[in-house]
Design an enzyme around this catalytic site. Structure first.
Site, short mmCIF file in Angstrom:
data_model
loop_
_atom_site.label_atom_id
_atom_site.label_comp_id
_atom_site.label_asym_id
_atom_site.label_seq_id
_atom_site.Cartn_x
_atom_site.Cartn_y
_atom_site.Cartn_z
N HIS A 64 88.52 41.83 43.50
CA HIS A 64 89.61 42.51 42.80
C HIS A 64 90.71 41.48 42.52
CE1 HIS A 64 88.71 46.92 44.25
NE2 HIS A 64 87.61 46.27 43.88
N GLU A 66 94.02 41.52 42.71
CA GLU A 66 95.09 41.34 43.71
C GLU A 66 94.56 40.62 44.95
OE1 GLU A 66 93.87 44.13 42.39
OE2 GLU A 66 95.39 45.70 42.19
N CYS A 96 94.02 49.51 44.73
CA CYS A 96 93.09 50.30 45.56
C CYS A 96 93.49 50.13 47.03
CB CYS A 96 91.66 49.82 45.34
SG CYS A 96 91.33 48.22 46.12
N CYS A 99 93.21 46.40 48.25
CA CYS A 99 94.25 45.50 47.76
C CYS A 99 95.63 45.86 48.29
CB CYS A 99 94.23 45.47 46.24
SG CYS A 99 92.73 44.69 45.60
ZN LIG Z 1 91.63 46.45 44.64
#
Ligand SMILES: [Zn+2]
Length: 189
Positions: A64, A66, A96, A99
Site C-alpha cells: 500500500h 502509505e 486502511c 496503513c
Molecule cells: Zn493501506
C-alpha cells in the site's frame, strides 16, 4: 468521535500542494496497472518523500502507498518524532487498517486523505476502544481534500477493471451509504 469529526472546513495552500503531489503519484502508478493511490510525507512543512500503491506490480497484499512510504522513511520519521517535529501524511484514499496502524505506531502527527473509503477505510476508528496507549499517539485525521479528483481516478480504474473491482465500486457508489455520510458533498457521482 462520529463520522465527519475529522472533516474540516478549509485546508491550507500547502495542504493542497501536497495532496496534488500525492495525486500525481497515484496517476503514475495507475500507468503501471495499479489501483491509483498515492501518498506524500511531510516533515515540519517540508516534502520528505512520496510513494504509491504497488499491489499489482509487487503481487502482494503489503504494498500500500502509505505503508511503503512510511517504511522507506522510517529513520527520518523517528528522528523527526524524537525532535518534536510535525509529521504529516497526505494520501489520496482514506487509509486502511494496516496503513493507519503503521501511521499510529510511527507517531505520524496528522493524516490528511482525499477520498473517503466506505469499504475498508479506518479513519473513523475510535482509539479509546483499543487500549490506553493508542489515544496518546493517535494522529489528527482530516478527510475530503481533493476528494472528487481522487474518486474520479479510482472510479476510472475500477470501471476499467470491473471484473475485479466491480463489487467494490458498487459500495463506493451506494447512494444510501453516501447520502448518510457527511462525505457526499465531496463526491461528484
Ligand atoms: Zn493501506
Amino acid at each position: 468521535m462520529n463520522w465527519g469529526d475529522e472533516m474540516i472546513e478549509t485546508f491550507s495552500e500547502g495542504d493542497h500542494q501536497f495532496m496534488q503531489l500525492a495525486l500525481k503519484a497515484a496517476v503514475e502508478t495507475q500507468a503501471l496497472g495499479n489501483l491509483p493511490i498515492g501518498s506524500v510525507l511531510v516533515i515540519d512543512g517540508k516534502f520528505e518523500g512520496s510513494a504509491a500503491n504497488r499491489l499489482h506490480t509487487h503481487q502482494d497484499f503489503d504494498s500500500h502507498a502509505e505503508k511503503l512510504l512510511i517504511s522507506k522513511s522510517s529513520k527520518a520519521i523517528r528522528k523527526a518524532s524524537e525532535g518534536g517535529k510535525r509529521i504529516e501524511l497526505f494520501t489520496t484514499l482514506e487509509p486502511c487498517l494496516m496503513c493507519l496502524g503503521t501511521a499510529v505506531l510511527n507517531r505520524i502527527s496528522r493524516v490528511v486523505y482525499a477520498c473517503p473509503e466506505p469499504y475498508g477505510g479506518s479513519g473513523h476508528l475510535r482509539p479509546e476502544l483499543i487500549r490506553p496507549w493508542y489515544p496518546q499517539v493517535w494522529p489528527t485525521i482530516h478527510g475530503g481534500l481533493l476528494a472528487s479528483e481522487s474518486f474520479t481516478l479510482l472510479k476510472t480504474y475500477m470501471v476499467k477493471n470491473s471484473q475485479v473491482w466491480g463489487d467494490v465500486l458498487k459500495v463506493y457508489e451506494n447512494p444510501k451509504s453516501w447520502s448518510e455520510s457527511p462525505w457526499s458533498p465531496f463526491i461528484n457521482r
